[in-house]
Scaffold this active site. Structure first.
Site, PDB file in Angstrom:
ATOM      1  CG  ASP A 216       0.112   0.115   2.612  1.00 10.95           C
ATOM      2  OD1 ASP A 216       1.094  -0.657   2.390  1.00 10.95           O
ATOM      3  OD2 ASP A 216      -0.187   0.691   3.493  1.00 10.95           O
TER       4      ASP A 216
ATOM      5  CD  GLU B 242       4.309   0.659   6.733  1.00 10.30           C
ATOM      6  OE1 GLU B 242       4.894   1.413   7.673  1.00 10.30           O
ATOM      7  OE2 GLU B 242       3.715   1.931   6.348  1.00 10.30           O
TER       8      GLU B 242
HETATM    9 ZN   LIG Z   1       6.318   2.830   4.180  1.00 16.72          ZN
END
Ligand SMILES: [Zn+2]
Length: 495
Positions: free
Chosen positions: A82, A149
């Site tokens: 992401d 994340e």
């Molecule tokens: Zn990162």
């Protein structure tokens, strides 16, 4: 794969840049990674690599060793799929829709009006390019690609540990060229709740809002040792000092917007008897002067203002007001211990991030961090003791453990050896006082992982100014290629 655009023509390594560019055309905002997952899935199938996905949607791709390296220990290479999708409001481009327009600016690659996604597209592109090139030797590899994340390490927190089988993990999400990262802080959230009785204000009471603002704030881990003001603590201090000369009762006490940031704003509503108003204002002003002087070098714009306000509730009793201000005074905020391994690095800290008034309750929310898990219980015990002394309770949430630096690590030895061989000088070995996915992953697998993290120079991540230094990408690539080679020769992990 699409042909390279002119801005990338001639850049090395070619395969890396081709994968990187392909990623810029695929939407991959956190929690909506399906298109990029599909892209990786097709790529893995095309190469005959086994791909597995866990319920948290994280991917692992198992890549067999190159000939002669079959008995080497498996290595997990890791990065996140992401990206933060920020854009200038006026920009026609939008990473959330797969519209990133690459721009070359000298040695830098950036995106027109949006985030670039080098954080952490460089990791995904590097993994793909590495295993496609049959001339690059490596042992068995596990390409671990996490999701979400950028929203509290959600993907790593949901990791199914059976995805990881190796004992060495190389994280490719560091943003500083020339550095090998070998540690990070774990964290625990705590909330001190103090419930206290209220009673009606005295006749004719004046309601005053005391507001602290103008502080620099900053990251509550990386910036904890900079000596900046914490607006919640400043507000508590000014009110305590005022209470010695001018009695008042608190109606509310609030400040901070995020557990992750040093509070920049805080406001307390106070109920003051009319005859005490002038004394109260004078006392706060005098306290403000000392506080501004205390932060003259580190946070010179911090200021405290007193204004008339409306009371939306009865004030707390005098006793409750005193107990709450005692609690604010006692809650520590700042570094508590320095790293025994690295100069100028904090090992343990705690940051009072938020004060929240809800009904009759005052809540003080702290985020405590340490790379040394065994240091944390004392920090939490201190906060628990404060809660009890204030007649309140402590709520606690463990997030993840720390990654304690191991200077004898085989992965670090390989990283240092390759770095010196390729670049002719030693790397900077360091750790960060913040959370990294690797710490979460190592906490999930249930055995000790030998870990190392590095990456190219990325600046202003998460903002439309995000940029990656092109020459450092080539350095990052050489280091990665060298490390997987080094770790897979003669038993691997040789020091
Ligand atoms: Zn990162």
């Amino acid at each position: 794969m699409a042909a390279e655009t002119s801005v990338l023509t001639g850049l090395e390594p070619r395969a890396f840049w081709a994968h990187f560019e392909a990623l810029t055309r695929i939407a991959r905002p956190s929690r909506h990674e399906e298109p990029v997952i599909e892209h990786v899935r097709q790529w893995a199938a095309g190469h005959g690599f086994e791909l597995r996905q866990d319920e948290g949607r994280n991917l692992v791709i198992n890549v067999p060793a190159t000939p002669g390296r079959e008995s080497a220990p498996p290595i997990t290479l890791q990065g996140h799929l992401d990206m933060v999708c920020e854009r200038d409001p006026a920009s026609p481009n939008d990473p959330a829709e797969g519209r990133i327009v690459l721009v070359r600016d000298g040695d830098w690659l950036t995106a027109d009006g949006t985030t670039l996604g080098a954080d952490d597209g460089v990791a995904i592109a590097a993994m793909m390019a590495l295993v496609e090139d049959s001339s690059l030797p490596h042992g068995p590899l596990e390409l671990l690609m996490t999701v979400a994340e950028e929203v509290g390490l959600e993907g790593a927190n949901a990791l199914d540990p059976s995805l990881v089988g190796g004992s060495i993990l190389v994280n490719l999400d560091s943003e500083e060229d020339g550095k090998l990262t070998v540690g990070c802080a774990g964290s625990t959230d705590t909330w001190i709740h103090v419930d206290a009785p209220r009673e009606p204000a005295v006749d004719g009471a004046v309601t005053l809002a005391v507001t602290v603002s103008g502080g620099k704030g900053g990251h509550s881990g990386m910036g904890i040792a900079l000596g900046r003001s914490n607006a919640v603590k400043v507000l508590g201090r000014a009110l305590r000092e005022a209470s010695r000369t001018a009695p008042f009762r608190l109606v509310s006490f609030d400040g901070g917007k995020s557990r992750n940031a040093i509070p920049r704003d805080a406001v307390a509503v106070c109920s003051v008897a009319p005859e005490d108003e002038q004394a109260f204002r004078a006392a706060v002003a005098s306290s403000a002067e000392t506080i501004r002087d205390a932060f003259a070098k580190t946070d010179p714009d911090v200021s405290i203002a007193v204004d008339r306000a409306d009371a939306r509730a009865d004030p707390w009793t005098s006793d409750a007001t005193a107990r709450q201000l005692d609690a604010v005074a006692l809650v520590p905020t700042g570094p508590l211990a320095l790293s025994p391994d690295f100069d100028d690095l904090v090992e343990t800290s705690t940051s009072l991030g938020e004060a929240i008034t809800e009904g009759d309750q005052l809540t003080l929310h702290s985020l405590s961090r340490s790379s040394n898990d065994s240091a944390m219980p004392e920090v939490i015990a201190t906060l628990d003791a404060i809660a009890r002394l204030a007649g309140g309770t402590l709520e606690e949430k463990f997030n993840y453990g720390g990654w304690r630096p191991n200077l004898d690590s085989a992965a670090l030895a390989a990283g240092k050896a390759v770095y010196e061989r390729v670049f002719g000088e030693p790397p900077i070995v360091t750790a960060v006082h913040a959370g990294l996915e690797s710490a979460v992953i190592s906490g999930k697998v249930g055995y000790e992982l030998d870990m190392l993290s590095f990456g190219p120079q990325i600046e202003f991540p998460h903002s439309p100014d995000e940029r990656v230094s092109v020459p450092t990408v080539e350095r990052f690539w050489k280091l990665l290629v060298g490390v997987v080679d080094e770790l897979s020769t003669s038993g691997g992990g040789k020091a």
